[in-house]
Each structure stands twice: as C-alpha cells, then as structure tokens.
Write a protein that holds these residues in place. Sequence first.
Motif, short mmCIF file in Angstrom:
data_model
loop_
_atom_site.label_atom_id
_atom_site.label_comp_id
_atom_site.label_asym_id
_atom_site.label_seq_id
_atom_site.Cartn_x
_atom_site.Cartn_y
_atom_site.Cartn_z
N TYR A 1 27.68 43.52 42.11
CA TYR A 1 26.61 43.01 42.96
C TYR A 1 26.43 44.01 44.09
O TYR A 1 27.31 44.17 44.93
CB TYR A 1 26.96 41.63 43.49
CG TYR A 1 25.89 40.99 44.35
CD1 TYR A 1 24.54 41.10 44.04
CD2 TYR A 1 26.23 40.25 45.48
CE1 TYR A 1 23.57 40.51 44.82
CE2 TYR A 1 25.27 39.65 46.27
CZ TYR A 1 23.94 39.78 45.93
OH TYR A 1 22.96 39.19 46.71
N SER B 1 18.85 39.03 50.40
CA SER B 1 20.18 38.49 50.22
C SER B 1 20.56 37.63 51.43
O SER B 1 19.77 37.44 52.35
CB SER B 1 21.19 39.63 50.03
OG SER B 1 22.45 39.14 49.68
N GLY C 1 25.42 33.55 51.94
CA GLY C 1 25.67 32.63 50.83
C GLY C 1 25.63 33.33 49.49
O GLY C 1 26.46 33.08 48.62
N GLU C 2 24.65 34.23 49.33
CA GLU C 2 24.54 34.98 48.08
C GLU C 2 25.75 35.89 47.89
O GLU C 2 26.32 35.98 46.80
CB GLU C 2 23.26 35.82 48.09
CG GLU C 2 21.99 35.05 47.82
CD GLU C 2 21.89 34.62 46.37
OE1 GLU C 2 21.95 35.50 45.49
OE2 GLU C 2 21.80 33.41 46.13
N GLY D 1 28.72 35.55 49.12
CA GLY D 1 29.94 34.80 48.92
C GLY D 1 29.96 33.95 47.68
O GLY D 1 30.96 33.28 47.40
N ARG D 2 28.88 33.96 46.91
CA ARG D 2 28.80 33.08 45.75
C ARG D 2 29.70 33.58 44.61
O ARG D 2 30.04 34.76 44.55
CB ARG D 2 27.37 32.99 45.23
CG ARG D 2 26.94 34.14 44.32
CD ARG D 2 25.47 34.10 43.99
NE ARG D 2 25.10 35.00 42.93
CZ ARG D 2 24.98 36.31 43.06
NH1 ARG D 2 25.25 36.88 44.21
NH2 ARG D 2 24.62 37.06 42.03
N GLU D 3 30.06 32.67 43.74
CA GLU D 3 30.78 33.07 42.53
C GLU D 3 29.78 33.73 41.59
O GLU D 3 28.67 33.25 41.40
CB GLU D 3 31.38 31.84 41.86
CG GLU D 3 32.54 31.22 42.64
CD GLU D 3 33.76 32.13 42.67
OE1 GLU D 3 33.95 32.89 41.71
OE2 GLU D 3 34.51 32.07 43.66
N GLY D 4 30.16 34.82 40.99
CA GLY D 4 29.26 35.51 40.08
C GLY D 4 30.04 36.17 38.96
O GLY D 4 31.27 36.19 38.96
N THR E 1 33.57 35.12 55.70
CA THR E 1 32.80 35.29 54.46
C THR E 1 33.67 35.92 53.38
O THR E 1 33.63 35.53 52.22
CB THR E 1 31.56 36.17 54.69
OG1 THR E 1 30.80 35.64 55.76
CG2 THR E 1 30.70 36.23 53.44
N ASN F 1 35.77 33.98 50.86
CA ASN F 1 35.13 33.26 49.76
C ASN F 1 34.79 34.12 48.55
O ASN F 1 34.33 33.60 47.54
CB ASN F 1 33.85 32.58 50.26
CG ASN F 1 34.13 31.57 51.36
OD1 ASN F 1 35.09 30.81 51.28
ND2 ASN F 1 33.29 31.56 52.39
#
Length: 323
Positions: A144, A175, A178-179, A181-184, A216, A219
């Motif tokens: 990412y 971005s 939240g984006e 730190g998201r799971e991906g 951040t 996460n």
Amino acid sequence: MSSVSKVVDMASAILYIVLSVSGANIKADYTLGSEKKSIVLTGKKAAVLKQFDSIYTIIENKNTKQVKQLNAAVAELSQLLVEPAAGLIQKTDTINFIIDKALVRCAFDLLEIKGKPLYLTHRITYSAFGYRAKNPGLKVQSGYFVADASTDPEDGFKKASALFKGSLWESVENSSLGEIGREGNYNVLAISGHGGLDASNSGSIGINDEELDSDTMENIDVALAYLDSCQQGANWDFVETFHTEKNASFMLAPITSNDAGDSSTLTVVWFFENLKKSQDVADALFKTRTRLYSHYKKAGLDPVTIVNKAFCFRLYEFRRPIN
C-alpha cells in the motif's frame, strides 16, 4: 572444516554491536560468532554525543562549508568505536547496531574502516532494546503506497508500486489514517509525507489534517514500513511501537531531512527494485546506498550533500514472523 569454509562462514555471519550509555560512559560490545570484544569509553559520553550531534546537524542542514568538521568528527569517532573492533568488522559483510534512545540520532554506520564509511562496505541494520535480529528474507506480496505530491513530486512511489502485482497507490489527498491503519492484503506499507521530530525524538507524519503517530502504527500489520518522511528514522516512538507490538518486521526511514524528489525518488525505486530481486532488505538498502553514492559522486556534488542524499535512510529490524 577447511580454512576456505571457515572464511565463508565468518563472512556470512552478523557482527552485533551493542552500544549503550551508563553515567558518563559509553560501552560497546562486539560479537561475531564465538568472538567477543568489549570496550568502555570512560567519561567520554558527553564528548562522543557532541561529536555525533555535530555530524547529524551538518547533514541535516547540508552545511556544505563544514566538510572538514564532518570529516574530523567521523575520523575521531571511528578511532574510538571502529578501530578497536576492526579485526571483527573486516571478517563480515553485515553489521547489526543495537542501540537505545539516547543514541538514536548517532550515525554509527557513517563511521569508517580503512577510510571507507561502513554504509558503503557493509549491510547495516539497527535494532533496539538489546534484541539481536535474525530476520529471514522478505518477499513482497503487495504494498500500500501513499504519497504526498509535495514530497514525492516525481511519482517515485507510483513507480515503485508498479513493481508488485496487487499493490495499491494512492495520493495522500485520497487517503486517511483509517485507510493506512486498515487491515489489507499487503505486507508493505510505504508512505511519503511531511514529517518532523522534536528534541525528545518523538515525531509524526502529516496525513492531510491528521498526524500519523505511534498510536496509528499500533494498528498496522506489515512486514515492512517504508517511511519517506524527514527524520522518522530517528523517531523513537515508531521504533518502540514496532518493537513492543511486534507488528512489523522492518522499518526503513531517513534519520535526517531528505529530498522531496531527486534522491528520495531514486531511493524508493532502486530499493524496491533490489528487494524484488534479492528478497533481502539489508542487501537491497546496501545496493541502493552504494548506487546513490556513485550517482552523486559522478555528478560532482560536494561531500556533505552526497552524504545527505545517499546515507540518510536507516533500516531497523524487529522481532516478529515475516508475513
């Protein structure tokens, strides 16, 4: 075991250099296989840290008129910290510096052996809290990549993202924390943005009107965090978070301010090209640094500017499984 085998084994071994401060002293412990050496610079902590601070300031400010001061500081510190273990250093091609917070701005891999800086002769990693890193290779599954146009004006991050199938590139404007730190389904997080560091070695990266800080970073879950953001390689909050949370295997970031474009573009593209080929993070950085040094030396730049452009990225290793 033949003498040839012994040489090969030692060359592939990691030299661990544990550096710590205690009172007015600085201690260095060197370990290469079964060989060990320790030195104590009694009463020299203040003088040593002052010299390292001078080096950092010259590089940070690109003080091109202070080449003599830079060279003198490097020579003096090399005599104190490299020369006592020169025999061990010459037996290996990889060094892991283990440091604490008081030493995070110290450019140990800029010190020299036989007139050459360690970052151009050895694969260099850093660790913290006494952990001796032994991470395996890293195969990038996908990444990412998030970039601010003002720090990545030449689209280096977009070019790097194209090297890995399934990677996502976004501008910072599209971005958010939240984006990020998201799971991906990626095992690399790469960010180019404006960063800063305070006197206590705490800092963050600007993401629109938000600040990406250690909260951040708690996460995220990645193998490699690549931070193209000024001074974040000396951000102890990030180092401490990744060590404590065990949610990243590597962090790569500049300890001083770095270019917006130019060397930062070459660094991100060359680093990920090398990583794709070798799957060895330390080797990828080593080859990138040596190529940057050669590139800017051939361009005829002054020594301070060359160091600022070629040297400033630092690689940390953390204790966790590779994704």
